[in-house]
Design a protein around this motif. Structure first.
Motif, PDB file in Angstrom:
ATOM      1  N   ALA A  46     -88.962  25.886 -43.949  1.00  0.00           N
ATOM      2  CA  ALA A  46     -88.796  25.618 -42.515  1.00  0.00           C
ATOM      3  C   ALA A  46     -88.278  24.203 -42.250  1.00  0.00           C
ATOM      4  O   ALA A  46     -87.330  24.030 -41.470  1.00  0.00           O
ATOM      5  N   PRO A  47     -88.855  23.140 -42.876  1.00  0.00           N
ATOM      6  CA  PRO A  47     -88.302  21.800 -42.674  1.00  0.00           C
ATOM      7  C   PRO A  47     -86.844  21.691 -43.100  1.00  0.00           C
ATOM      8  O   PRO A  47     -86.069  20.963 -42.478  1.00  0.00           O
ATOM      9  N   SER A  48     -86.458  22.431 -44.143  1.00  0.00           N
ATOM     10  CA  SER A  48     -85.064  22.404 -44.586  1.00  0.00           C
ATOM     11  C   SER A  48     -84.154  23.023 -43.533  1.00  0.00           C
ATOM     12  O   SER A  48     -83.070  22.498 -43.235  1.00  0.00           O
ATOM     13  N   VAL A  49     -84.607  24.131 -42.952  1.00  0.00           N
ATOM     14  CA  VAL A  49     -83.820  24.779 -41.898  1.00  0.00           C
ATOM     15  C   VAL A  49     -83.697  23.857 -40.689  1.00  0.00           C
ATOM     16  O   VAL A  49     -82.601  23.672 -40.129  1.00  0.00           O
ATOM     17  N   ILE A  50     -84.816  23.275 -40.279  1.00  0.00           N
ATOM     18  CA  ILE A  50     -84.802  22.385 -39.117  1.00  0.00           C
ATOM     19  C   ILE A  50     -83.857  21.209 -39.346  1.00  0.00           C
ATOM     20  O   ILE A  50     -83.077  20.827 -38.464  1.00  0.00           O
ATOM     21  N   ALA A  51     -83.907  20.628 -40.543  1.00  0.00           N
ATOM     22  CA  ALA A  51     -83.029  19.505 -40.863  1.00  0.00           C
ATOM     23  C   ALA A  51     -81.565  19.929 -40.803  1.00  0.00           C
ATOM     24  O   ALA A  51     -80.711  19.193 -40.307  1.00  0.00           O
ATOM     25  N   MET A  52     -81.286  21.141 -41.298  1.00  0.00           N
ATOM     26  CA  MET A  52     -79.908  21.605 -41.371  1.00  0.00           C
ATOM     27  C   MET A  52     -79.319  21.898 -39.996  1.00  0.00           C
ATOM     28  O   MET A  52     -78.149  21.624 -39.735  1.00  0.00           O
ATOM     29  N   VAL A  53     -80.139  22.415 -39.081  1.00  0.00           N
ATOM     30  CA  VAL A  53     -79.610  22.821 -37.778  1.00  0.00           C
ATOM     31  C   VAL A  53     -79.745  21.736 -36.714  1.00  0.00           C
ATOM     32  O   VAL A  53     -79.068  21.797 -35.681  1.00  0.00           O
ATOM     33  N   SER A  54     -80.604  20.743 -36.946  1.00  0.00           N
ATOM     34  CA  SER A  54     -80.833  19.736 -35.916  1.00  0.00           C
ATOM     35  C   SER A  54     -79.872  18.563 -35.979  1.00  0.00           C
ATOM     36  O   SER A  54     -79.718  17.824 -35.012  1.00  0.00           O
ATOM     37  N   ALA A  55     -79.228  18.363 -37.125  1.00  0.00           N
ATOM     38  CA  ALA A  55     -78.280  17.252 -37.258  1.00  0.00           C
ATOM     39  C   ALA A  55     -77.076  17.497 -36.368  1.00  0.00           C
ATOM     40  O   ALA A  55     -76.688  18.634 -36.095  1.00  0.00           O
ATOM     41  N   SER A  56     -76.465  16.414 -35.907  1.00  0.00           N
ATOM     42  CA  SER A  56     -75.324  16.543 -34.997  1.00  0.00           C
ATOM     43  C   SER A  56     -74.142  17.239 -35.659  1.00  0.00           C
ATOM     44  O   SER A  56     -73.291  17.813 -34.974  1.00  0.00           O
ATOM     45  N   HIS A  57     -74.087  17.209 -36.981  1.00  0.00           N
ATOM     46  CA  HIS A  57     -73.010  17.896 -37.705  1.00  0.00           C
ATOM     47  C   HIS A  57     -73.567  19.020 -38.578  1.00  0.00           C
ATOM     48  O   HIS A  57     -73.003  19.354 -39.615  1.00  0.00           O
ATOM     49  N   GLY A  58     -74.671  19.603 -38.135  1.00  0.00           N
ATOM     50  CA  GLY A  58     -75.286  20.685 -38.881  1.00  0.00           C
ATOM     51  C   GLY A  58     -74.656  22.030 -38.571  1.00  0.00           C
ATOM     52  O   GLY A  58     -73.607  22.120 -37.952  1.00  0.00           O
ATOM     53  N   ARG A  59     -75.327  23.095 -39.001  1.00  0.00           N
ATOM     54  CA  ARG A  59     -74.840  24.448 -38.757  1.00  0.00           C
ATOM     55  C   ARG A  59     -75.620  25.097 -37.618  1.00  0.00           C
ATOM     56  O   ARG A  59     -76.729  24.688 -37.306  1.00  0.00           O
ATOM     57  N   ILE A  60     -75.043  26.130 -37.062  1.00  0.00           N
ATOM     58  CA  ILE A  60     -75.696  26.907 -36.006  1.00  0.00           C
ATOM     59  C   ILE A  60     -75.939  28.321 -36.529  1.00  0.00           C
ATOM     60  O   ILE A  60     -75.023  28.963 -37.059  1.00  0.00           O
ATOM     61  N   GLY A 115     -80.491  14.792 -47.323  1.00  0.00           N
ATOM     62  CA  GLY A 115     -79.592  15.803 -46.801  1.00  0.00           C
ATOM     63  C   GLY A 115     -79.246  15.576 -45.342  1.00  0.00           C
ATOM     64  O   GLY A 115     -78.088  15.734 -44.933  1.00  0.00           O
ATOM     65  N   LYS A 116     -80.221  15.188 -44.540  1.00  0.00           N
ATOM     66  CA  LYS A 116     -79.965  14.914 -43.119  1.00  0.00           C
ATOM     67  C   LYS A 116     -78.967  13.770 -42.958  1.00  0.00           C
ATOM     68  O   LYS A 116     -78.073  13.813 -42.110  1.00  0.00           O
ATOM     69  N   CYS A 117     -79.127  12.731 -43.778  1.00  0.00           N
ATOM     70  CA  CYS A 117     -78.187  11.610 -43.719  1.00  0.00           C
ATOM     71  C   CYS A 117     -76.777  12.058 -44.093  1.00  0.00           C
ATOM     72  O   CYS A 117     -75.793  11.675 -43.450  1.00  0.00           O
ATOM     73  N   LEU A 118     -76.698  12.871 -45.147  1.00  0.00           N
ATOM     74  CA  LEU A 118     -75.383  13.321 -45.604  1.00  0.00           C
ATOM     75  C   LEU A 118     -74.694  14.196 -44.568  1.00  0.00           C
ATOM     76  O   LEU A 118     -73.464  14.152 -44.425  1.00  0.00           O
ATOM     77  N   LEU A 119     -75.463  14.985 -43.831  1.00  0.00           N
ATOM     78  CA  LEU A 119     -74.856  15.772 -42.750  1.00  0.00           C
ATOM     79  C   LEU A 119     -74.237  14.852 -41.700  1.00  0.00           C
ATOM     80  O   LEU A 119     -73.138  15.112 -41.199  1.00  0.00           O
ATOM     81  N   GLU A 120     -74.964  13.787 -41.365  1.00  0.00           N
ATOM     82  CA  GLU A 120     -74.432  12.838 -40.382  1.00  0.00           C
ATOM     83  C   GLU A 120     -73.177  12.147 -40.907  1.00  0.00           C
ATOM     84  O   GLU A 120     -72.323  11.709 -40.134  1.00  0.00           O
ATOM     85  N   LEU A 121     -73.071  12.057 -42.239  1.00  0.00           N
ATOM     86  CA  LEU A 121     -71.884  11.454 -42.857  1.00  0.00           C
ATOM     87  C   LEU A 121     -70.813  12.507 -43.145  1.00  0.00           C
ATOM     88  O   LEU A 121     -69.828  12.214 -43.804  1.00  0.00           O
ATOM     89  N   ARG A 122     -71.044  13.738 -42.660  1.00  0.00           N
ATOM     90  CA  ARG A 122     -70.108  14.861 -42.825  1.00  0.00           C
ATOM     91  C   ARG A 122     -69.926  15.268 -44.289  1.00  0.00           C
ATOM     92  O   ARG A 122     -68.899  15.809 -44.668  1.00  0.00           O
ATOM     93  N   GLN A 123     -70.944  15.027 -45.108  1.00  0.00           N
ATOM     94  CA  GLN A 123     -70.918  15.455 -46.507  1.00  0.00           C
ATOM     95  C   GLN A 123     -71.768  16.725 -46.614  1.00  0.00           C
ATOM     96  O   GLN A 123     -72.830  16.752 -47.236  1.00  0.00           O
ATOM     97  N   ARG A 124     -71.273  17.766 -45.966  1.00  0.00           N
ATOM     98  CA  ARG A 124     -72.061  18.975 -45.765  1.00  0.00           C
ATOM     99  C   ARG A 124     -72.397  19.704 -47.062  1.00  0.00           C
ATOM    100  O   ARG A 124     -73.528  20.160 -47.243  1.00  0.00           O
ATOM    101  N   GLU A 125     -71.456  19.813 -47.968  1.00  0.00           N
ATOM    102  CA  GLU A 125     -71.689  20.602 -49.183  1.00  0.00           C
ATOM    103  C   GLU A 125     -72.860  20.040 -49.983  1.00  0.00           C
ATOM    104  O   GLU A 125     -73.752  20.786 -50.413  1.00  0.00           O
ATOM    105  N   GLU A 126     -72.859  18.722 -50.199  1.00  0.00           N
ATOM    106  CA  GLU A 126     -73.957  18.104 -50.956  1.00  0.00           C
ATOM    107  C   GLU A 126     -75.270  18.211 -50.199  1.00  0.00           C
ATOM    108  O   GLU A 126     -76.329  18.451 -50.792  1.00  0.00           O
TER     109      GLU A 126
END
Length: 276
Positions: A246-260, A218-229
């Motif tokens: 908690a690790p899922s939340v951290i992964a989702m918000v810490s990526a450069s293209h994650g959510r806030i 999921g972290k890789c896909l966020l960096e590739l802007r494939q947010r939905e998957e």
């Protein structure tokens, strides 16, 4: 698990082993215990029982069980399994003592070298970990697990180029080796190659559908802007285990293209909303 590969285990142990593999932990525990009552020196039964108890997060019980068994035998497989459990509860010195005895046994037991290298790395003894790994490779130079251990030691010494080369070599020799896929995926991220890393994580996930791998993918896909998957993977991991929320939340918000999210609870609500 240790067993004579030239001889299949007896029916009761075969059922126990299958139950363990199928995560039917109570059945595995019961069957292995029955075998041990009739044969106190049965190494495979002791391992199955120890792993079944460990998988149920009952660490104290397998430590007592395996400690008693280790006193009666000189099986390196038992000492190696016991050492990993001792290390998990903070008894690092005892774990290292068991592992050093295990690697000194003859014939050599390669998993003991791998586990000793791991525990030495965790305690910051990187040079010692390298020495143990190289010693094991003189015995079994084609061991994928030992080669990976060498790569991990190199990586922790910040020798990234040779580490990546080691991981790539193991992957080339054994394309379906799960740990090699995971190690190489992490290594190519050093170069920012999220596309290749995502492909490697997908292959690893097909072999072992682990939630930790879903989070990494999921972290890789966020960096590739494939947010939905990516977010679908985070939701699956968070629903699969409360410990991974908690690790899922951290992964989702810490990526450069994650959510806030303004509050952690909002992030958790987002992940738990399957149809969001």
């Amino acid at each position: 698990l240790s067993q004579d590969r030239n001889r299949p285990p007896p029916p009761a142990l075969a059922r126990a082993l299958l139950a363990l593999q199928m995560q039917q932990l109570e059945d595995a525990e019961k069957l292995a215990s029955q075998v041990l009552k009739a044969d106190r020196g049965n190494t495979l039964a002791a391992e199955i029982l120890g792993r079944a108890l460990l998988a149920q997060n009952r660490l104290d019980e397998p430590i007592v069980h395996l400690t008693k068994f280790a006193r009666r035998t000189d099986e390196p497989s038992i000492e190696t399994l016991l050492a990993g459990m001792l290390a998990a509860v903070g008894r690092q010195d005892e774990a290292l003592d068991h592992l050093r005895r295990a690697v000194a046994r003859r014939p050599h037991y390669i998993p003991a070298f791998v586990e000793l290298a791991l525990q030495l790395r965790k305690s910051g003894q990187l040079d010692a970990a390298m020495t143990v790994t190289e010693s094991g490779l003189t015995v079994e130079p084609q061991s994928a697990d030992l080669q990976l251990a060498l790569g991990y030691a190199l990586a922790e010494r910040n020798e990234r180029v040779p580490a990546q080369a080691v991981f790539a070599k193991v992957h080339a020799a054994e394309p379906t080796h799960h740990d090699a896929l995971m190690a190489l995926a992490a290594a190519v991220i050093w170069d920012g190659d999220y596309g290749r890393a995502a492909d490697l994580y997908r292959r690893a996930l097909a072999i072992k559908p682990l939630d930790d791998t879903r989070i990494r993918l999921g972290k890789c896909l966020l960096e590739l802007r494939q947010r939905e998957e990516a977010e679908a993977l985070f939701r699956t991991a968070a629903h699969g285990s409360s410990k991974l929320a908690a690790p899922s939340v951290i992964a989702m918000v810490s990526a450069s293209h994650g959510r806030i999210f303004l509050q952690p609870s909002s992030a958790l609500d987002f992940l738990r909303a399957r149809n969001n």
